[in-house]
Design a protein around this motif. Structure first.
Motif, mmCIF file in Angstrom:
data_model
loop_
_atom_site.group_PDB
_atom_site.id
_atom_site.type_symbol
_atom_site.label_atom_id
_atom_site.label_comp_id
_atom_site.label_asym_id
_atom_site.label_seq_id
_atom_site.Cartn_x
_atom_site.Cartn_y
_atom_site.Cartn_z
ATOM 1 N N ASP A 153 -0.552 -45.800 -21.232
ATOM 2 C CA ASP A 153 -1.228 -46.253 -20.088
ATOM 3 C C ASP A 153 -2.573 -45.027 -19.644
ATOM 4 O OD1 ASP A 153 0.084 -48.888 -19.624
ATOM 5 O OD2 ASP A 153 1.788 -47.107 -19.389
ATOM 6 N N CYS B 247 -2.777 -42.842 -29.344
ATOM 7 C CA CYS B 247 -1.772 -43.044 -28.237
ATOM 8 C C CYS B 247 -1.995 -44.511 -27.600
ATOM 9 C CB CYS B 247 -1.770 -41.809 -27.452
ATOM 10 S SG CYS B 247 -1.449 -40.263 -28.222
ATOM 11 N N ARG B 248 -3.178 -44.773 -27.316
ATOM 12 C CA ARG B 248 -3.499 -45.952 -26.687
ATOM 13 C C ARG B 248 -3.011 -47.379 -27.338
ATOM 14 N NH1 ARG B 248 -6.782 -47.812 -22.610
ATOM 15 N NH2 ARG B 248 -7.980 -45.497 -22.513
ATOM 16 N N ARG B 249 -3.310 -47.246 -28.654
ATOM 17 C CA ARG B 249 -2.861 -48.211 -29.586
ATOM 18 C C ARG B 249 -1.090 -48.415 -29.451
ATOM 19 N NH1 ARG B 249 -6.671 -46.128 -33.097
ATOM 20 N NH2 ARG B 249 -5.081 -45.228 -34.787
ATOM 21 N N LEU C 267 -4.567 -41.717 -20.411
ATOM 22 C CA LEU C 267 -4.812 -40.792 -21.769
ATOM 23 C C LEU C 267 -5.424 -39.426 -21.073
ATOM 24 C CD1 LEU C 267 -6.195 -43.359 -23.981
ATOM 25 C CD2 LEU C 267 -3.921 -42.870 -23.930
#
Length: 330
Positions: free
Chosen positions: A191, A185-187, A193
């Motif tokens: 913003d 999700c971060r990749r 998590l």
């Protein structure tokens, strides 16, 4: 191209808790005046397929009861007035029938496979991106710098929604069950998590977003509805598009929704009209087609299976270990 009278397809046996999948020889579907006949190269696997196996998500009236809500392949036959489609490689939503050698696709739901895309990538695109676009833009009216919470961020719809939300310059928080899923999700641009097995998302977001979320995309339902309401901003929306956490919830206090002028919206796509799906497809391509072609947004593929291994794909999806899409290849 000569079209055979019959084809192989995956059919459901004993729908319900003890259902299983079986390969069978069935008739090739017949087109109506608005449909293209597709030689299927790949088909997306969706959680709705698992629910249909249980007998809880029947196809719309008159549609195929074969599993599969999206396909990619080559147009091999059309009505006379649509013959300019012959030979084109396309993908798109179907109301059923995807787990088969041939499927029919409404011509206004057909999208040309972008240059540089494999059929597997194309087959993983329509359901998740059109669903996410519908949730974010048509229901949520998401705008620049609004704050959106996406539950199940590493799911197929979740990974598409993160990319679209960032494409529209929103601020994105996600929930997921593992740090590995959160890393994906971060990749993709998330913003904030939240590992929901370690922290309560409403506690984390109350600190990060003291004014509340503008939009929440929820595939869980159940007791998440109470918890979503607790972090709503003024005039915010919660869009429920699945019920992985259950269809029932304890007594719901409506006062917090009234105080925030909040909206609780329930959304489906499969049973929408052909005109609705055509307009949704057209609007998505108008606003996001270039980004899709340039792979600024793109499907996240977790694993590909031979189509005869559909049961293995379903077992993997049911494990909740996947990140992104599963695809059957023909």
């Amino acid at each position: 191209m000569s079209i055979p009278a019959s084809m192989q397809a995956i059919i459901i046996k004993q729908p319900g808790q003890n259902s299983y999948l079986e390969c069978a020889q069935i008739a090739v579907p017949k087109m109506n005046a608005n449909q293209l006949l597709i030689k299927v190269a790949a088909a997306g696997v969706n959680r709705a397929d698992l629910v249909q196996r249980q007998g809880l998500y029947p196809p719309p009236a008159g549609e195929s009861d074969i599993l599969g809500l999206e396909v990619a392949g080559t147009v091999v036959a059309t009505p006379a007035e649509l013959q300019h489609w012959i030979g084109k490689q396309v993908f798109g939503l179907v109301p059923g029938g995807g787990y088969a050698e041939y499927a029919v696709l409404h011509h206004q739901h057909a999208i040309i496979v972008p240059e540089g895309y494999s059929m597997i990538e194309a087959a993983a695109t329509a359901e998740v991106f059109l669903t996410a676009y519908q949730l974010l833009r048509w229901h949520g009216q998401l705008s620049v710098q609004q704050k959106v919470l996406i539950h199940a961020g590493a799911s197929g719809v979740g990974t598409a929604a993160i990319q679209l939300a960032k494409f529209f310059d929103a601020i994105v928080a996600v929930t997921a069950s593992t740090d590995e899923k959160l890393a994906l999700c971060r990749r993709l641009g998330a913003d904030i998590l939240v590992n929901y097995k370690q922290d309560k998302f409403e506690d984390v977001l109350a600190k990060c977003w003291p004014d509340g979320a503008d939009l929440i995309l929820d595939s869980v339902a159940g007791d998440y509805i109470h918890r979503n309401i607790a972090i709503l901003g003024l005039d915010a929306k919660i869009v429920i598009y699945a019920m992985m956490g259950g269809r029932h919830l304890p007594e719901l206090d409506l006062v917090p929704l009234f105080k925030q002028r909040g909206q609780l919206i329930f959304s489906t796509l499969r049973n929408r009209s052909d005109a609705y799906k055509a307009n949704l497809t057209k609007d998505f391509i108008k606003n996001c087609g270039i980004a899709l072609t340039e792979k600024k947004i793109q499907p996240i593929i977790y694993k590909t299976f031979n189509w005869q291994q559909a049961a293995d794909a379903h077992q993997l999806m049911a494990s909740n270990q996947t990140q992104g899409k599963l695809v059957l290849e023909f």
